[in-house]
Design an enzyme around this catalytic site. Structure first.
Site, PDB file in Angstrom:
ATOM      1  N   ARG A 285      27.195 -33.157 -41.288  1.00  0.00           N
ATOM      2  CA  ARG A 285      28.329 -34.089 -41.231  1.00  0.00           C
ATOM      3  C   ARG A 285      28.541 -34.709 -39.854  1.00  0.00           C
ATOM      4  NH1 ARG A 285      33.526 -31.811 -43.502  1.00  0.00           N
ATOM      5  NH2 ARG A 285      32.721 -29.714 -43.133  1.00  0.00           N
TER       6      ARG A 285
ATOM      7  N   GLU B 142      35.124 -17.048 -50.973  1.00  0.00           N
ATOM      8  CA  GLU B 142      34.768 -18.397 -50.549  1.00  0.00           C
ATOM      9  C   GLU B 142      35.495 -19.397 -51.439  1.00  0.00           C
ATOM     10  OE1 GLU B 142      32.871 -19.450 -47.783  1.00  0.00           O
ATOM     11  OE2 GLU B 142      33.604 -17.443 -47.463  1.00  0.00           O
TER      12      GLU B 142
ATOM     13  N   ARG C 193      26.700 -35.636  -7.004  1.00  0.00           N
ATOM     14  CA  ARG C 193      25.769 -35.190  -8.058  1.00  0.00           C
ATOM     15  C   ARG C 193      25.276 -33.773  -7.767  1.00  0.00           C
ATOM     16  NH1 ARG C 193      21.442 -39.538  -7.939  1.00  0.00           N
ATOM     17  NH2 ARG C 193      20.498 -38.106  -9.443  1.00  0.00           N
TER      18      ARG C 193
ATOM     19  N   ASN D 204      28.328 -38.446  12.122  1.00  0.00           N
ATOM     20  CA  ASN D 204      28.963 -39.593  11.461  1.00  0.00           C
ATOM     21  C   ASN D 204      27.880 -40.461  10.819  1.00  0.00           C
ATOM     22  OD1 ASN D 204      31.713 -41.324  11.520  1.00  0.00           O
ATOM     23  ND2 ASN D 204      29.912 -42.640  11.602  1.00  0.00           N
TER      24      ASN D 204
ATOM     25  N   ALA E 164      28.493 -46.970   7.542  1.00  0.00           N
ATOM     26  CA  ALA E 164      28.537 -47.666   6.254  1.00  0.00           C
ATOM     27  C   ALA E 164      27.163 -48.205   5.888  1.00  0.00           C
ATOM     28  CB  ALA E 164      29.533 -48.817   6.325  1.00  0.00           C
TER      29      ALA E 164
ATOM     30  N   ASN F 281      14.638 -41.681  -0.357  1.00  0.00           N
ATOM     31  CA  ASN F 281      14.039 -40.360  -0.592  1.00  0.00           C
ATOM     32  C   ASN F 281      12.963 -40.367  -1.666  1.00  0.00           C
ATOM     33  OD1 ASN F 281      15.940 -40.934  -2.595  1.00  0.00           O
ATOM     34  ND2 ASN F 281      16.321 -38.763  -3.004  1.00  0.00           N
TER      35      ASN F 281
END
Ligand code: UD1
Ligand code: CA
Length: 449
Positions: free
Chosen positions: A15, A154, A315, A359, A362, A368
């Site tokens: 189902r 049942e 992640r 640091n 931006a 990688n």
């Protein structure tokens, strides 16, 4: 007390209308099967056997992903719940102590309820978990007399009168392992469905002169999932409870109804979670950390005092030490950020280690992946990665080093060095003015198209 768990997960789940076996559909970020296993784990079972059948390999893999110690047995063909339990006999019929049968598609049974069943075993050889659903529908009905359970009928076999009984069978069974297997071995398939019903063990036990009892739990615990509608309801029920629990545990949720948790999300006291945050599996957030709005987190650890987001994605393998700051539009995968690291904006860090107080400017990207293999980036402590640095891994940037903005770093940078990896700027006086005049002349000659 020794406890063996038997989790039935062989069924097809017709189902669900799906190519994926029912028990592998995700619920709270993990396969549905993991919920029953997690409830059972609370009893510290000595053995866990999952009965697989439909898509047996995929289901076994998911069981092992939950715990490598789980054993699986294949039921083929699937001839009913009694037959399913009997498949575990080869592994468990010599097991000492108790056996508990759970269903892979019944995710919300609480460990306290299982403990109540184990306690009821002091008075009864077999204990069944019953509940009184709002709509008893096609569940099996419990025929009781005082604290004794006489039979489970049942729905298919039940008389009109029996169908009016409000007390239903959840499917959860507790008995001594040896008793359970002795009883299921006697179950036959002489019934309307031609199936081996696990529920027949009640009458078989009584025929042996054993006492059979029952424990009742709220319907919310025995919610079985057979359709996508029920899966969606189960997800909503889980999230409602998880939000409640988080608030009870001292976590601030500014908009609880917009935060989604996984089965194993762990958040410490005084952590703050903003609106629209999604927790995938395996996330731990220590006390006092802050997750701002619209973050997506999975498989990561966020330490005390760290701030994440808004709009950050962590992640699997992202490890943020204390006081790390991860800002907007930053993605971090399989990377360790030591104490006090700042990654404020628009950055991808993958397969990287960043030393303390470094640091990251931006637009920094750790490159990688070359399309075939992945490589690591190592950045020392107190370093400064200029904005828009491309770090072509494998590469190392030493302690206290600096990369100039816009650099493409292809070679290791020694500690304390400045690396400049960009073309030199050339200014051509007056050239822009001439260039625009020429373009305008071309446009005028062509007409205004
Ligand atoms: C069963 C009970 C019923 C109870 C209901 C609660 C029996 C005979 N009936 O009915 O009394 O009210 O659960 O939800 O036990 N499974 C196997 N192998 C099989 C058959 C089933 O592993 O051969 C597994 C399914 O994957 C599922 C569970 O057992 O996880 C229950 O099977 P299902 O066919 O859904 O049982 P119901 O007919 O709902
Ligand atoms: Ca069912």
């Amino acid at each position: 007390m020794q406890v063996s768990l038997i989790v039935l997960a062989a069924g097809m789940g017709t189902r669900m209308n799906s190519d994926i076996p029912k028990v592998l559909h995700p619920l709270a970020g993990v396969p549905m099967l993991h919920h029953a296993l997690a409830a059972g784990r609370g009893l510290e079972p000595s053995r866990v056997v999952v009965v697989t059948g439909h898509e047996a390999e995929a289901v076994a893999k998911a069981a092992l992903a939950f715990d490598e110690g789980i054993q699986t047995v294949v039921q083929d063909p699937q001839l009913g719940t009694g037959h399913a339990v009997a498949q575990a006999a080869a592994l468990l019929d010599q097991a000492e102590g108790e056996a508990i049968v759970l269903y892979g598609d019944t995710p919300f049974v609480r460990v306290e309820t299982l403990e109540a069943m184990l306690a009821a075993r002091a008075r009864h050889a077999v204990v069944i978990l019953g509940f009184e659903p709002k709509d008893p529908g096609r569940y099996g009905r419990l025929i009781v007399e005082g604290d004794q359970l006489k039979a489970i009928v049942e729905y298919k076999e039940a008389t009109e009168a029996q169908r009016t009984i409000p007390l239903c069978n959840s499917g959860v069974v507790c008995a001594e392992a040896k008793t359970l297997f002795r009883l299921v071995a006697q179950v036959n398939n002489e019934n309307a469905a031609k199936e081996y019903y696990l529920t027949d063990i009640v009458e078989l036990a009584r025929a042996e002169g054993l006492l059979v009892g029952y424990v009742i739990c709220p319907e919310s615990e025995t919610l079985g999932i057979n359709t996508r509608h029920q899966l969606a309801e189960a997800e909503a029920a889980f999230q409602t409870r998880a939000r409640f629990d988080a608030l009870e545990n001292g976590v601030t949720l500014t908009a609880p109804e917009t935060v989604f948790f996984a089965l194993d999300t762990w958040i410490g006291r005084d952590a703050v979670v903003g609106p629209n945050v999604i927790f995938g599996p395996a996330v731990t957030v220590e006390s006092g950390a802050e997750i701002k709005g619209f973050c997506h987190l999975e498989g990561c650890h966020i330490s005390r005092g760290a701030t994440v987001g808004p709009f950050a994605r962590l992640r699997p393998g992202a490890e943020l030490a204390e006081d790390v700051h991860v800002g907007n539009f930053v993605e971090i995968k399989n990377s360790v950020l030591d104490e006090g690291v700042k990654v404020g904006h628009l950055t991808y860090l993958g397969d990287t280690h960043v030393g303390e107080f470094t640091n990251i400017g931006a637009g920094t990207v750790t490159c990688n992946y070359d399309g075939v293999m992945k490589y690591r980036t190592e950045i020392g402590k107190n370093a400064f990665i200029g904005s828009d640095t491309m770090l072509i891994a494998p590469v190392t940037v030493g302690d206290g080093a600096l990369t100039a903005s816009g650099s493409v770093i292809t070679e290791d940078v020694p500690a304390g060095a400045i690396a400049v990896g960009r073309a030199r700027q050339v200014n051509k006086p007056g050239l822009a003015t001439k260039f625009f005049e020429r373009l305008k002349a071309i446009k005028a000659a062509k007409g205004n198209v």
